[in-house]
Write a protein that holds these residues in place. Sequence first.
Motif: not given
Length: 764
Positions: A61-70, A88-93, A122-126, A156-161
């Motif tokens: 779980v920690e390894a997947l969190f560390d990717t920053g994708f989720f 998934e975290r949204p992608a920055i368009a 991937s978008f990371d608000r913090p 934005l559509p398709r999980n983007r911001v």
Amino acid sequence: MMRLRLAAFVLLLTIVSAAQAFTIEQIRIRGLDRIAEGTVLNYLPLEVGDELDARRSADSVEALFDTGFFDDVSLLRDEATLIVEVDERPAIAQIDFIGNSQIDNDRLREGLTGAGLGEGQSFDRPLLARIERELEQQYFALGYYDVDIESTVSPLPRNRVSLRVDVEEGEPASVQGIRFIGNRGFDADRLRDVFEMGAKPWWAVLSQRDKYSRQRLSGDLQRLRAFYRDRGYADLSIDSTQVTISPDRQRINITVNLDEGQQYTVGDIELAGNLIYPEETLRDLIEIDSGAIYNQRNISRTVEAIQDKLGERGYAFARVNPVPDLRAAERIVDMTLFVDPAERVYVRRIRISGNESTRDDVIRGELRQYEGTWLSTSDLSDSESRLGRLGFFSDVSIDTPRVPGTTDQVDVEVDTTERLSGSLRAGVGFGSDQGLLLNLGIQQDNVFGTGDRAEFVANSDDADTVYRLSYLERNHTMSGIDRRYALSFRDRDADEADLADYGVKTARGSYGYRIPVSDTDRLGADVTFEDVSLDFADPTDFQEDFQARNGTSNRAILTDLSWTRDSRDTAIFPTSGARQRLGLAVALPQVSDIEYYRFSYEQSRYLAISERFTLVLDGTLSYGNAYGAGERLPFYENFFAGGIRTVRGFEANSLGPRDENDDPTGGNLRALGRAEIRFPLAEDEDGNNLRFATFVDAGQVWDRERDSLDYKSDIAFSGMRFSAGLGLVYYSPIGPFTVSVAEPLNEKDRDDTQRFQFTIGASF
């Protein structure tokens, strides 16, 4: 919050899985939208056949969190199948910046991308909040302490911001005062003069002196260290620097705490290591003397001089390490210069780039560094200067990268930036001296990339109509001799040039050679056929005398001999070096109707005062006479002075002798001098074609043969005319634009002055 959720999940998984460890027979991924399943499996530290227990579950779980994708990760079990459920975290368009002027978009975008918030990531608000603070620090470093940065995230559509960063820069804080604590040898005012940053004088409306930035402060502190160490304070230390800002964030005060230490003199100077040269040879390069005040700048110059000397013999990467030994009690610094020549370096290949028109062999012909020989810093410098003097290139740079896998080989990379070497001109200009200028010109300084020069010019102004056709064939022979052909016709109405009332038509044809005798010296030899026709409306006394002796039509065959030494760093606005030219034109006896000669010496020297300012010293001495019995130099071959090309502030051709109608006649002896400080008005690319100048001009013309004319006095410095003023030269697309405002310093009653002078368009 995210880490708390992860910790809670791991705790729950530990409790639940303690009795439920199992061997994975299949892995399924749920919740993916943009990210490929293979990417998740690549980061997941589990494979089919592994046994899953609480510890390995937590690691996964920690390894997947560390990717920053989720934003969320869950591990579920369906019998022997492991289900990985992700959010998934949204992608920055896209990222837009609004309101920023001091830091451009590309720089801001690079900062965000480097921190993990680039378009497509991937978008990371913090992380965004931390980056906002980092952007504020960048503005603080530029002195914008009132900056306000706000970010807006829009889905934005398709999980983007999309990300919008609004910047309200505010006004920069200005430096109000600089204090020094601990200075004894120099007062605060003297130290403030060392700083480029500081309080702005009230009259300097456009000055940027009071603009604060950390980089400028760092540079000023380096200048302060250099100032002290160049004056003997070898152990100066800057203990701390405090920057305080007013409550309204508009005013900055700087306090510098320093310890000057003692002022030292130089003691013994020793050379150590592998010197390559005899010790006395290197000692001649040392710019510090025993007993003198310690001076860091002179030590640096000494190091550079020794390195350059070693570089002449191929030790291009030599190191010279100055090691000071401070004897504090005696306030003496003993200096040992350790010389390490390193390995001798040879040139493997010479590579040339940037020359879209100029042929490689033309450039190689100017190089003094050759393949297969040892690398010589002096040869590289000479090569760069020779290429600059061609006039084909706006910039020439030479780099010497090491050959990979070797320690004693380099490649020489010659990078050129070509300027426009050909032009087709058809235009109208105006000059204060010439009046209306009409010009048509076709010129190619680099014909088909050969370096040859071809030119056809048809010009006309109030006084002159000129046609000229010429061709210079570079490297006509293998030894580098150039060959030149030229035809010209000139029709002059002297009255329109404010001279005596006569007309002269001159047709010329010439053929000659330019012979190199060294890297900087050339000899010239030309033969010129000249046909001159005169037209007198109301001849003056000396014109009648000339007509009685020689008639109105004359022919001559002249030999033109010249010597030129050119060591300038570039042909356009040089900053160092010199150019000298010695010329002698002689009308051959027996085959010429009039037997005369003209001698001239011209020199221009260029001295770099600083990185931007150049001192130019020009001087010209010209003399002519006839060598036949009782003959005189033809009056139409006289020298003239005055005007924007010779002595600014005086009307063109107005200085020197005059006839009975008070018209200038010129003379057979001329002396000109000029001292000028040039500097660019801009630091960008446009600054390469523009120079501002402040100058002092001097000049005069005498006639040593005609007793009846004025100004036939003994040649004396007191007879010179002087002027001072400001000038500007701009190489525009339609030709040179020159303007000057000059004040005559010692005008006499009969002098004609003209304080404002200019010319636009091609000159001839």
